[in-house]
Design an enzyme around this catalytic site. Structure first.
Site, PDB file in Angstrom:
ATOM      1  N   GLY A  77       4.735  -1.172  -2.947  1.00  0.00           N
ATOM      2  CA  GLY A  77       5.933  -1.076  -2.110  1.00  0.00           C
ATOM      3  C   GLY A  77       7.049  -0.222  -2.685  1.00  0.00           C
ATOM      4  N   SER A  78       6.702   0.794  -3.505  1.00  0.00           N
ATOM      5  CA  SER A  78       7.787   1.633  -4.021  1.00  0.00           C
ATOM      6  C   SER A  78       8.396   2.479  -2.902  1.00  0.00           C
ATOM      7  CB  SER A  78       7.293   2.518  -5.170  1.00  0.00           C
ATOM      8  OG  SER A  78       6.377   3.475  -4.713  1.00  0.00           O
ATOM      9  N   ASN A  79       7.589   2.894  -1.940  1.00  0.00           N
ATOM     10  CA  ASN A  79       8.155   3.633  -0.799  1.00  0.00           C
ATOM     11  C   ASN A  79       8.997   2.727   0.089  1.00  0.00           C
ATOM     12  OD1 ASN A  79       7.290   6.611  -0.584  1.00  0.00           O
ATOM     13  ND2 ASN A  79       5.450   5.538  -1.300  1.00  0.00           N
TER      14      ASN A  79
ATOM     15  N   ARG B  26      -5.095   0.554   6.201  1.00  0.00           N
ATOM     16  CA  ARG B  26      -5.854   0.332   7.445  1.00  0.00           C
ATOM     17  C   ARG B  26      -5.546   1.469   8.393  1.00  0.00           C
ATOM     18  NH1 ARG B  26      -9.149  -4.271   6.706  1.00  0.00           N
ATOM     19  NH2 ARG B  26      -8.107  -5.334   4.997  1.00  0.00           N
TER      20      ARG B  26
ATOM     21  N   ASN C  97       3.556   8.290   8.577  1.00  0.00           N
ATOM     22  CA  ASN C  97       2.805   7.919   7.378  1.00  0.00           C
ATOM     23  C   ASN C  97       3.190   8.856   6.242  1.00  0.00           C
ATOM     24  OD1 ASN C  97       0.762   6.615   5.787  1.00  0.00           O
ATOM     25  ND2 ASN C  97      -0.571   8.386   6.135  1.00  0.00           N
TER      26      ASN C  97
ATOM     27  N   HIS D 192       1.544  10.506   2.827  1.00  0.00           N
ATOM     28  CA  HIS D 192       0.225  10.716   2.214  1.00  0.00           C
ATOM     29  C   HIS D 192       0.385  11.529   0.935  1.00  0.00           C
ATOM     30  CE1 HIS D 192      -4.092  11.031   2.036  1.00  0.00           C
ATOM     31  NE2 HIS D 192      -3.934  12.296   1.717  1.00  0.00           N
TER      32      HIS D 192
HETATM   33  C1  GRF Z   1       1.700   6.189  -1.944  1.00  0.00           C
HETATM   34  O1  GRF Z   1       1.327   7.077  -2.943  1.00  0.00           O
HETATM   35  C2  GRF Z   1       1.379   6.725  -0.593  1.00  0.00           C
HETATM   36  O2  GRF Z   1       1.420   8.116  -0.526  1.00  0.00           O
HETATM   37  C3  GRF Z   1      -0.033   6.256  -0.386  1.00  0.00           C
HETATM   38  O3  GRF Z   1      -0.068   4.980  -0.971  1.00  0.00           O
HETATM   39  C4  GRF Z   1       0.895   4.893  -2.002  1.00  0.00           C
HETATM   40  C5  GRF Z   1       1.747   3.674  -1.749  1.00  0.00           C
HETATM   41  O4  GRF Z   1       2.577   3.397  -2.831  1.00  0.00           O
HETATM   42  N1  GRF Z   1      -0.370   6.294   1.022  1.00  0.00           N
HETATM   43  P1  GRF Z   1       3.716   2.294  -2.714  1.00  0.00           P
HETATM   44  O5  GRF Z   1       3.070   0.984  -2.306  1.00  0.00           O
HETATM   45  O6  GRF Z   1       4.722   2.760  -1.718  1.00  0.00           O
HETATM   46  O7  GRF Z   1       4.284   2.205  -4.100  1.00  0.00           O
END
Ligand code: GRF
Length: 183
Positions: A12-14, A79, A95, A97
């Site tokens: 969940g860093s994003n 998913r 999304n 990526h």
């Molecule tokens: C990220 O690198 C994203 O690009 C990929 O999964 C990872 C998720 O990281 N789809 P986080 O859970 O947001 O840290």
């Protein structure tokens, strides 16, 4: 105020980067993993969370929870998002990526970049369509792949850029300036 739902399966860093940028606009966090770090982070912040086990009707089960949501941000959601969500949220599902799409769609993008000896990698925010990482690109950022990089060091460098461009892409989509650019 537009409401955002974040879907994820991992650390969940994003999610944290989006929360930092949008605060209480993040109205809901959805995961298919009961123990996902992102669910714990959201709970600690008092954000509504939903856990739905993976399976054939996953998107059907998630839909009723999305009442009042304007935008869905997939952030490490492992998913494929399918109907009925795609039709319920046209051009409202994004999304992130970890590659410069269309290179390296799917899993293990950064590992593949290192294995192939690529000199450049990066990340892409795109709209979600029926394919795997095939939707229209909103923003991209490039990072170098250094000779000593491992998959881990490259991913860490990519994630710094993810946390920068994901909020920026959400601003573009929520604001007037929807578009395609390079960040
Ligand atoms: C990220 O690198 C994203 O690009 C990929 O999964 C990872 C998720 O990281 N789809 P986080 O859970 O947001 O840290």
């Amino acid at each position: 105020m537009k409401k955002i739902a974040v879907f994820g399966s991992g650390a969940g860093s994003n999610f944290s980067a989006l929360y930092e940028a949008f605060g209480s606009q993040i109205d809901l966090v959805v995961s298919d993993q009961k123990e996902a770090g992102l669910l714990k982070k959201a709970e600690a912040l008092g954000i509504r969370t939903v856990y739905e086990k993976g399976g054939r009707d996953l998107c059907q089960r998630i839909l009723p929870h999305l009442e009042g949501i304007d935008l869905i941000c997939l952030a490490g959601f492992m998913r494929l998002v399918k109907e009925p969500l795609l039709s319920a949220f046209p051009r409202k599902i994004l999304n992130i990526h970890p590659s410069l799409l269309p290179s390296y769609p799917g899993l293990f993008a950064w590992e593949q970049a290192v294995e192939d000896g690529a000199t450049e990698s990066g990340c892409t925010v795109h709209y979600v369509d029926t394919g795997m990482d095939t939707g229209e690109i909103i923003l991209q950022a490039t990072v170098p792949v250094l000779p000593k990089d491992t998959a881990k060091t490259l991913h860490a460098r990519i994630q710094v850029e993810e946390h920068r461009i994901y909020p920026e892409a959400v601003r573009l989509v929520l604001g007037a300036g929807e578009g395609c650019a390079s960040a």
